[in-house]
Motif scaffolding. Structure first.
Motif, PDB file in Angstrom:
ATOM      1  N   PRO A  42       6.323   1.373   6.414  1.00 14.24           N
ATOM      2  CA  PRO A  42       5.410   2.032   7.354  1.00 14.24           C
ATOM      3  C   PRO A  42       5.516   3.559   7.312  1.00 14.24           C
ATOM      4  O   PRO A  42       4.504   4.258   7.335  1.00 14.24           O
ATOM      5  N   ALA A  43       6.739   4.065   7.233  1.00 20.23           N
ATOM      6  CA  ALA A  43       6.911   5.519   7.193  1.00 20.23           C
ATOM      7  C   ALA A  43       6.332   6.106   5.909  1.00 20.23           C
ATOM      8  O   ALA A  43       5.667   7.147   5.932  1.00 20.23           O
ATOM      9  N   ALA A  44       6.569   5.445   4.782  1.00 19.60           N
ATOM     10  CA  ALA A  44       6.036   5.926   3.500  1.00 19.60           C
ATOM     11  C   ALA A  44       4.513   5.850   3.499  1.00 19.60           C
ATOM     12  O   ALA A  44       3.840   6.765   3.011  1.00 19.60           O
ATOM     13  N   ALA A  45       3.963   4.781   4.049  1.00 24.41           N
ATOM     14  CA  ALA A  45       2.496   4.666   4.133  1.00 24.41           C
ATOM     15  C   ALA A  45       1.941   5.787   5.000  1.00 24.41           C
ATOM     16  O   ALA A  45       0.907   6.383   4.671  1.00 24.41           O
ATOM     17  N   GLY A  46       2.632   6.108   6.078  1.00 21.50           N
ATOM     18  CA  GLY A  46       2.198   7.201   6.938  1.00 21.50           C
ATOM     19  C   GLY A  46       2.186   8.534   6.211  1.00 21.50           C
ATOM     20  O   GLY A  46       1.353   9.397   6.496  1.00 21.50           O
ATOM     21  N   LEU A  47       3.113   8.701   5.277  1.00 23.84           N
ATOM     22  CA  LEU A  47       3.177   9.938   4.498  1.00 23.84           C
ATOM     23  C   LEU A  47       2.126  10.006   3.394  1.00 23.84           C
ATOM     24  O   LEU A  47       1.588  11.076   3.108  1.00 23.84           O
ATOM     25  N   LEU A  48       1.845   8.884   2.745  1.00 24.82           N
ATOM     26  CA  LEU A  48       1.054   8.905   1.514  1.00 24.82           C
ATOM     27  C   LEU A  48      -0.372   8.376   1.620  1.00 24.82           C
ATOM     28  O   LEU A  48      -1.217   8.714   0.796  1.00 24.82           O
ATOM     29  N   VAL A  49      -0.631   7.522   2.585  1.00 26.48           N
ATOM     30  CA  VAL A  49      -1.945   6.870   2.647  1.00 26.48           C
ATOM     31  C   VAL A  49      -2.888   7.696   3.521  1.00 26.48           C
ATOM     32  O   VAL A  49      -2.656   7.848   4.719  1.00 26.48           O
ATOM     33  N   ARG A  50      -3.944   8.219   2.883  1.00 27.67           N
ATOM     34  CA  ARG A  50      -4.901   9.074   3.585  1.00 27.67           C
ATOM     35  C   ARG A  50      -6.342   8.579   3.493  1.00 27.67           C
ATOM     36  O   ARG A  50      -7.189   9.004   4.254  1.00 27.67           O
ATOM     37  N   ASP A  51      -6.624   7.721   2.523  1.00 29.94           N
ATOM     38  CA  ASP A  51      -7.989   7.259   2.288  1.00 29.94           C
ATOM     39  C   ASP A  51      -7.918   5.906   1.584  1.00 29.94           C
ATOM     40  O   ASP A  51      -6.825   5.445   1.245  1.00 29.94           O
ATOM     41  N   PRO A  52      -9.036   5.244   1.362  1.00 26.21           N
ATOM     42  CA  PRO A  52      -9.004   3.923   0.719  1.00 26.21           C
ATOM     43  C   PRO A  52      -8.363   3.919  -0.671  1.00 26.21           C
ATOM     44  O   PRO A  52      -7.695   2.952  -1.040  1.00 26.21           O
ATOM     45  N   VAL A  53      -8.541   4.998  -1.428  1.00 27.98           N
ATOM     46  CA  VAL A  53      -7.938   5.049  -2.766  1.00 27.98           C
ATOM     47  C   VAL A  53      -6.418   5.115  -2.671  1.00 27.98           C
ATOM     48  O   VAL A  53      -5.712   4.371  -3.365  1.00 27.98           O
ATOM     49  N   SER A  54      -5.893   5.985  -1.818  1.00 26.66           N
ATOM     50  CA  SER A  54      -4.436   6.072  -1.672  1.00 26.66           C
ATOM     51  C   SER A  54      -3.881   4.798  -1.042  1.00 26.66           C
ATOM     52  O   SER A  54      -2.761   4.393  -1.344  1.00 26.66           O
ATOM     53  N   LEU A 149       1.979  -8.681  -2.081  1.00 26.48           N
ATOM     54  CA  LEU A 149       0.676  -8.062  -1.836  1.00 26.48           C
ATOM     55  C   LEU A 149       0.247  -8.243  -0.380  1.00 26.48           C
ATOM     56  O   LEU A 149      -0.169  -7.291   0.290  1.00 26.48           O
ATOM     57  N   LEU A 150       0.371  -9.460   0.123  1.00 28.35           N
ATOM     58  CA  LEU A 150      -0.010  -9.726   1.517  1.00 28.35           C
ATOM     59  C   LEU A 150       0.848  -8.931   2.500  1.00 28.35           C
ATOM     60  O   LEU A 150       0.333  -8.370   3.474  1.00 28.35           O
ATOM     61  N   PHE A 151       2.150  -8.875   2.252  1.00 38.53           N
ATOM     62  CA  PHE A 151       3.050  -8.094   3.113  1.00 38.53           C
ATOM     63  C   PHE A 151       2.664  -6.619   3.074  1.00 38.53           C
ATOM     64  O   PHE A 151       2.538  -5.963   4.115  1.00 38.53           O
ATOM     65  N   ASN A 152       2.461  -6.088   1.878  1.00 40.09           N
ATOM     66  CA  ASN A 152       2.161  -4.666   1.734  1.00 40.09           C
ATOM     67  C   ASN A 152       0.800  -4.299   2.326  1.00 40.09           C
ATOM     68  O   ASN A 152       0.662  -3.256   2.966  1.00 40.09           O
ATOM     69  N   VAL A 153      -0.200  -5.144   2.131  1.00 45.78           N
ATOM     70  CA  VAL A 153      -1.515  -4.888   2.734  1.00 45.78           C
ATOM     71  C   VAL A 153      -1.402  -4.932   4.260  1.00 45.78           C
ATOM     72  O   VAL A 153      -1.969  -4.082   4.955  1.00 45.78           O
ATOM     73  N   SER A 154      -0.654  -5.898   4.781  1.00 45.49           N
ATOM     74  CA  SER A 154      -0.511  -6.031   6.232  1.00 45.49           C
ATOM     75  C   SER A 154       0.152  -4.804   6.849  1.00 45.49           C
ATOM     76  O   SER A 154      -0.366  -4.219   7.801  1.00 45.49           O
ATOM     77  N   VAL A 155       1.296  -4.434   6.327  1.00 47.56           N
ATOM     78  CA  VAL A 155       2.036  -3.304   6.895  1.00 47.56           C
ATOM     79  C   VAL A 155       1.267  -2.001   6.691  1.00 47.56           C
ATOM     80  O   VAL A 155       1.125  -1.201   7.623  1.00 47.56           O
ATOM     81  N   THR A 156       0.754  -1.794   5.495  1.00 44.93           N
ATOM     82  CA  THR A 156       0.005  -0.568   5.217  1.00 44.93           C
ATOM     83  C   THR A 156      -1.268  -0.507   6.062  1.00 44.93           C
ATOM     84  O   THR A 156      -1.634   0.553   6.569  1.00 44.93           O
ATOM     85  N   GLY A 157      -1.917  -1.648   6.237  1.00 43.92           N
ATOM     86  CA  GLY A 157      -3.116  -1.698   7.065  1.00 43.92           C
ATOM     87  C   GLY A 157      -2.833  -1.340   8.509  1.00 43.92           C
ATOM     88  O   GLY A 157      -3.603  -0.612   9.143  1.00 43.92           O
ATOM     89  N   LEU A 158      -1.722  -1.841   9.038  1.00 41.14           N
ATOM     90  CA  LEU A 158      -1.357  -1.497  10.418  1.00 41.14           C
ATOM     91  C   LEU A 158      -1.129   0.001  10.559  1.00 41.14           C
ATOM     92  O   LEU A 158      -1.504   0.602  11.565  1.00 41.14           O
ATOM     93  N   VAL A 159      -0.527   0.609   9.554  1.00 43.51           N
ATOM     94  CA  VAL A 159      -0.283   2.054   9.598  1.00 43.51           C
ATOM     95  C   VAL A 159      -1.597   2.817   9.425  1.00 43.51           C
ATOM     96  O   VAL A 159      -1.902   3.741  10.185  1.00 43.51           O
ATOM     97  N   TYR A 160      -2.371   2.434   8.438  1.00 46.18           N
ATOM     98  CA  TYR A 160      -3.605   3.153   8.107  1.00 46.18           C
ATOM     99  C   TYR A 160      -4.639   3.074   9.232  1.00 46.18           C
ATOM    100  O   TYR A 160      -5.255   4.065   9.602  1.00 46.18           O
ATOM    101  N   PHE A 161      -4.826   1.874   9.759  1.00 43.06           N
ATOM    102  CA  PHE A 161      -5.820   1.696  10.806  1.00 43.06           C
ATOM    103  C   PHE A 161      -5.266   2.033  12.184  1.00 43.06           C
ATOM    104  O   PHE A 161      -6.014   2.182  13.133  1.00 43.06           O
TER     105      PHE A 161
END
Length: 174
Positions: A42-54, A149-161
């Motif tokens: 979650p912390a790494a996603a918060g740092l790196l994920v800014r848009d759908p591509v990232s 993949l499912l774990f990463n999409v779930s956690v990253t999605g919670l952070v991103y959205f």
């Protein structure tokens, strides 16, 4: 935050997706399992994920790192208990953790590799009993990849959205 977590996040901030890949590989290989995904992803996603591509790149990087890293404990397990005795010091796994994962695998079968990727501790350790059971390599890779993949999409999605949007997201689900 622990010193390990702060260091990991500093490296992720400095090296980006390369550091994310290395983290995912080391954690799932059990060569350096000191940083649980529940904290770092979650912390790494918060740092790196800014848009759908990232978002997609982050999930892909985590999933490939997790899948490749999980092959090491799988092959050690595939070689049997003697190999675990020989290489166990590199895996940094206790006999209790291995026994617990083995019981889980015996109870739930090969599907535990897929669903085990969602559970703390079991996420990495499940590779060993899959190897012990001589689970087919292709099936192991497929289940590991889909579960990661499912774990990463779930956690990253919670952070991103956003956590704040979670009640709204759940309310619109059928």
């Amino acid at each position: 935050m622990s010193g390990f977590t702060e260091t990991a996040l500093s490296l992720i901030q400095q090296y980006g997706f390369l550091a994310v890949f290395v983290f995912a590989f080391l954690e799932s290989s059990m060569l350096f399992p000191f940083l649980p995904s529940e904290l770092v992803v979650p912390a790494a996603a918060g740092l790196l994920v800014r848009d759908p591509v990232s978002f997609a790149l982050f999930v892909l990087t985590m999933t490939v790192g997790t899948t490749l890293g999980s092959l090491f404990p799988y092959f050690v397990g595939h070689e049997g208990h003697e190999a675990l005795d020989r290489y166990g010091r590199y895996l940094r796994v206790s006999a209790d953790e291995t026994d617990r994962a083995s019981r889980w695998f015996r109870r739930w079968g090969e599907h535990s590799v897929l669903w085990g990727r969602f559970l703390p501790v079991l996420r990495s350790v499940i590779s060993i009993p899959a190897g012990f059971a001589e689970m087919g390599f292709r099936k192991f890779v497929a289940y590991t990849t889909v579960g990661a993949l499912l774990f990463n999409v779930s956690v990253t999605g919670l952070v991103y959205f956003g956590w704040d949007d979670l009640p709204h997201l759940l309310s619109v689900l059928p």
